[in-house]
Write a protein that holds these residues in place. Structure first.
Motif, PDB file in Angstrom:
ATOM      1  N   ILE A  42       0.611  -1.179   0.247  1.00 25.80           N
ATOM      2  CA  ILE A  42      -0.059   0.140  -0.202  1.00 25.80           C
ATOM      3  C   ILE A  42       0.955   1.406  -0.119  1.00 25.80           C
ATOM      4  O   ILE A  42       0.610   2.099  -0.641  1.00 25.80           O
ATOM      5  N   THR A  43       1.916   1.233   0.806  1.00 31.78           N
ATOM      6  CA  THR A  43       2.902   2.384   0.686  1.00 31.78           C
ATOM      7  C   THR A  43       3.530   2.623  -0.511  1.00 31.78           C
ATOM      8  O   THR A  43       3.705   3.853  -0.931  1.00 31.78           O
ATOM      9  N   ALA A  44       3.859   1.682  -1.209  1.00 29.41           N
ATOM     10  CA  ALA A  44       4.425   1.664  -2.588  1.00 29.41           C
ATOM     11  C   ALA A  44       3.241   2.452  -3.596  1.00 29.41           C
ATOM     12  O   ALA A  44       3.926   3.070  -4.400  1.00 29.41           O
ATOM     13  N   ILE A  45       2.067   2.339  -3.403  1.00 32.01           N
ATOM     14  CA  ILE A  45       0.886   2.824  -4.214  1.00 32.01           C
ATOM     15  C   ILE A  45       0.471   4.309  -3.905  1.00 32.01           C
ATOM     16  O   ILE A  45       0.565   4.826  -4.703  1.00 32.01           O
ATOM     17  N   VAL A  46       0.412   4.327  -2.551  1.00 33.33           N
ATOM     18  CA  VAL A  46      -0.063   5.732  -2.366  1.00 33.33           C
ATOM     19  C   VAL A  46       1.144   6.722  -1.733  1.00 33.33           C
ATOM     20  O   VAL A  46       1.043   8.122  -1.873  1.00 33.33           O
ATOM     21  N   ARG A  47       2.389   6.177  -1.470  1.00 30.96           N
ATOM     22  CA  ARG A  47       3.528   7.047  -1.210  1.00 30.96           C
ATOM     23  C   ARG A  47       3.318   7.922  -0.034  1.00 30.96           C
ATOM     24  O   ARG A  47       3.769   9.245   0.019  1.00 30.96           O
ATOM     25  N   LYS A  48       2.308   7.540   0.954  1.00 31.60           N
ATOM     26  CA  LYS A  48       2.068   8.582   2.157  1.00 31.60           C
ATOM     27  C   LYS A  48       2.060   7.446   3.288  1.00 31.60           C
ATOM     28  O   LYS A  48       0.744   6.818   3.402  1.00 31.60           O
ATOM     29  N   PRO A  49       2.923   7.305   4.190  1.00 38.38           N
ATOM     30  CA  PRO A  49       3.177   6.443   5.387  1.00 38.38           C
ATOM     31  C   PRO A  49       1.992   6.484   6.190  1.00 38.38           C
ATOM     32  O   PRO A  49       1.240   5.387   6.704  1.00 38.38           O
ATOM     33  N   ASP A  50       1.497   7.795   6.586  1.00 36.67           N
ATOM     34  CA  ASP A  50       0.414   7.842   7.391  1.00 36.67           C
ATOM     35  C   ASP A  50      -0.857   7.330   6.686  1.00 36.67           C
ATOM     36  O   ASP A  50      -1.830   6.270   7.406  1.00 36.67           O
ATOM     37  N   ALA A  51      -1.254   7.438   5.578  1.00 33.16           N
ATOM     38  CA  ALA A  51      -2.386   7.179   4.681  1.00 33.16           C
ATOM     39  C   ALA A  51      -2.085   5.701   4.719  1.00 33.16           C
ATOM     40  O   ALA A  51      -3.316   4.683   4.811  1.00 33.16           O
ATOM     41  N   ARG A  82      -4.514  -8.762  -2.366  1.00 28.63           N
ATOM     42  CA  ARG A  82      -5.433  -8.010  -3.188  1.00 28.63           C
ATOM     43  C   ARG A  82      -6.270  -7.247  -2.852  1.00 28.63           C
ATOM     44  O   ARG A  82      -6.500  -5.975  -3.428  1.00 28.63           O
ATOM     45  N   ILE A  83      -6.861  -7.402  -1.564  1.00 33.03           N
ATOM     46  CA  ILE A  83      -7.860  -6.240  -1.127  1.00 33.03           C
ATOM     47  C   ILE A  83      -7.087  -5.236  -0.661  1.00 33.03           C
ATOM     48  O   ILE A  83      -7.578  -4.219  -0.728  1.00 33.03           O
ATOM     49  N   GLY A  84      -5.889  -5.382   0.045  1.00 33.73           N
ATOM     50  CA  GLY A  84      -5.051  -4.117   0.211  1.00 33.73           C
ATOM     51  C   GLY A  84      -4.867  -3.271  -0.983  1.00 33.73           C
ATOM     52  O   GLY A  84      -5.032  -2.081  -0.817  1.00 33.73           O
ATOM     53  N   LYS A  85      -4.433  -3.867  -2.089  1.00 30.08           N
ATOM     54  CA  LYS A  85      -4.043  -3.221  -3.311  1.00 30.08           C
ATOM     55  C   LYS A  85      -5.328  -2.593  -3.659  1.00 30.08           C
ATOM     56  O   LYS A  85      -5.299  -1.272  -4.319  1.00 30.08           O
ATOM     57  N   ASN A  86      -6.462  -3.057  -3.556  1.00 30.60           N
ATOM     58  CA  ASN A  86      -7.735  -2.509  -4.162  1.00 30.60           C
ATOM     59  C   ASN A  86      -8.206  -1.069  -3.226  1.00 30.60           C
ATOM     60  O   ASN A  86      -8.480  -0.082  -3.818  1.00 30.60           O
ATOM     61  N   VAL A  92      -6.482   6.288  -4.205  1.00 36.94           N
ATOM     62  CA  VAL A  92      -5.543   7.014  -5.177  1.00 36.94           C
ATOM     63  C   VAL A  92      -6.623   8.007  -6.185  1.00 36.94           C
ATOM     64  O   VAL A  92      -6.577   8.973  -6.647  1.00 36.94           O
ATOM     65  N   LYS A  93      -7.524   6.989  -6.496  1.00 34.78           N
ATOM     66  CA  LYS A  93      -8.684   7.409  -7.464  1.00 34.78           C
ATOM     67  C   LYS A  93      -9.640   8.607  -6.872  1.00 34.78           C
ATOM     68  O   LYS A  93      -9.728   9.570  -7.651  1.00 34.78           O
ATOM     69  N   LEU A  94      -9.904   8.467  -5.535  1.00 32.09           N
ATOM     70  CA  LEU A  94     -10.603   9.469  -4.671  1.00 32.09           C
ATOM     71  C   LEU A  94      -9.805  10.812  -4.724  1.00 32.09           C
ATOM     72  O   LEU A  94     -10.399  11.940  -4.898  1.00 32.09           O
ATOM     73  N   ARG A  95      -8.630  10.756  -4.731  1.00 29.50           N
ATOM     74  CA  ARG A  95      -7.767  11.941  -4.642  1.00 29.50           C
ATOM     75  C   ARG A  95      -7.432  12.414  -6.098  1.00 29.50           C
ATOM     76  O   ARG A  95      -6.838  13.548  -6.170  1.00 29.50           O
TER      77      ARG A  95
END
Length: 213
Positions: A42-51, A82-86, A92-95
């Motif tokens: 998830i961190t690799a996708i959103v690049r925000k540790p808190d999120a 896979r659930i975490g990736k989704n 990301v899509k919401l933002r």
């Protein structure tokens, strides 16, 4: 509370079955085993540790509510990852509401976009004027705008079925939805897109046969 030693020695399969039957201690063990793996992805996708931390907790919450869809014998770490990736992709899509990732090529060309929606594609040889009138770049923009207006689940199912060429059964397993519901989501998305894009398709464009899984 620290899990009892006998529980920590159980396999993923046994823990998942027990968790599905309401054993919270078993699910806590599964979380400890795979929380860091899910958080890393998830961190690799959103690049925000808190999120990423919040999304990791959300992913395991989603997984817990979907345990009745988990099939014994399926890799639990792959399933929960896979659930975490989704969850991360939804974040990301919401933002970035102006972007709809079109993986594959349902709209790589005007013709393919029309086929994806079940329309008969005009033959440029027999009707070259129709082909010239369809400005591909503008049509792509219109298609992406129409996709953004769809219900999120309908859009995901439609893109996975058309762009990724995944069967209804594969989407069902991935999304934790009954196959019949997936078919309904894809059909509804297709009909809504046809309606929204009708001005681009002209009076001669008629719906073709629905695609099969």
């Amino acid at each position: 509370m620290t899990p009892s030693p006998d529980v920590t020695r159980l396999s993923d399969h046994d823990l998942a079955v027990r968790a599905r039957d309401g054993d919270d201690e078993a699910y806590a063990v599964l979380m400890r085993r795979y929380e860091s793996r899910v958080r890393h992805l998830i961190t690799a996708i959103v690049r925000k540790p808190d999120a990423a931390e919040d999304l990791t907790q959300e992913a395991f919450f989603r997984a817990h509510t979907k345990l009745d869809t988990y099939r014994p014998g399926t890799s639990f770490p792959a399933w929960v990852t896979r659930i975490g990736k989704n969850a991360a992709l939804d974040y990301v899509k919401l933002r970035r509401p102006d972007i709809v990732p079109l993986r594959g090529s349902p709209d790589a060309t005007t013709g393919k976009a029309l086929k994806a929606l079940g329309f008969q594609v005009p033959n440029p040889t027999s009707d070259p004027s129709t082909a010239r009138e369809l400005d591909e770049r503008r049509f792509r923009f219109a298609l992406e705008h129409a996709l953004r207006r769809l219900d999120r689940t309908d859009r995901r199912c439609f893109l996975m079925h058309v762009a990724e060429e995944r069967s209804f059964e594969e989407i069902s397993r991935s999304e934790g939805l009954p196959a019949g519901t997936v078919k309904t989501n894809v059909r509804r998305a297709r009909l809504q897109l046809r309606e929204m894009l009708q001005p681009w398709l002209g009076t001669d464009a008629s719906p073709g046969p629905a695609t099969q899984a």
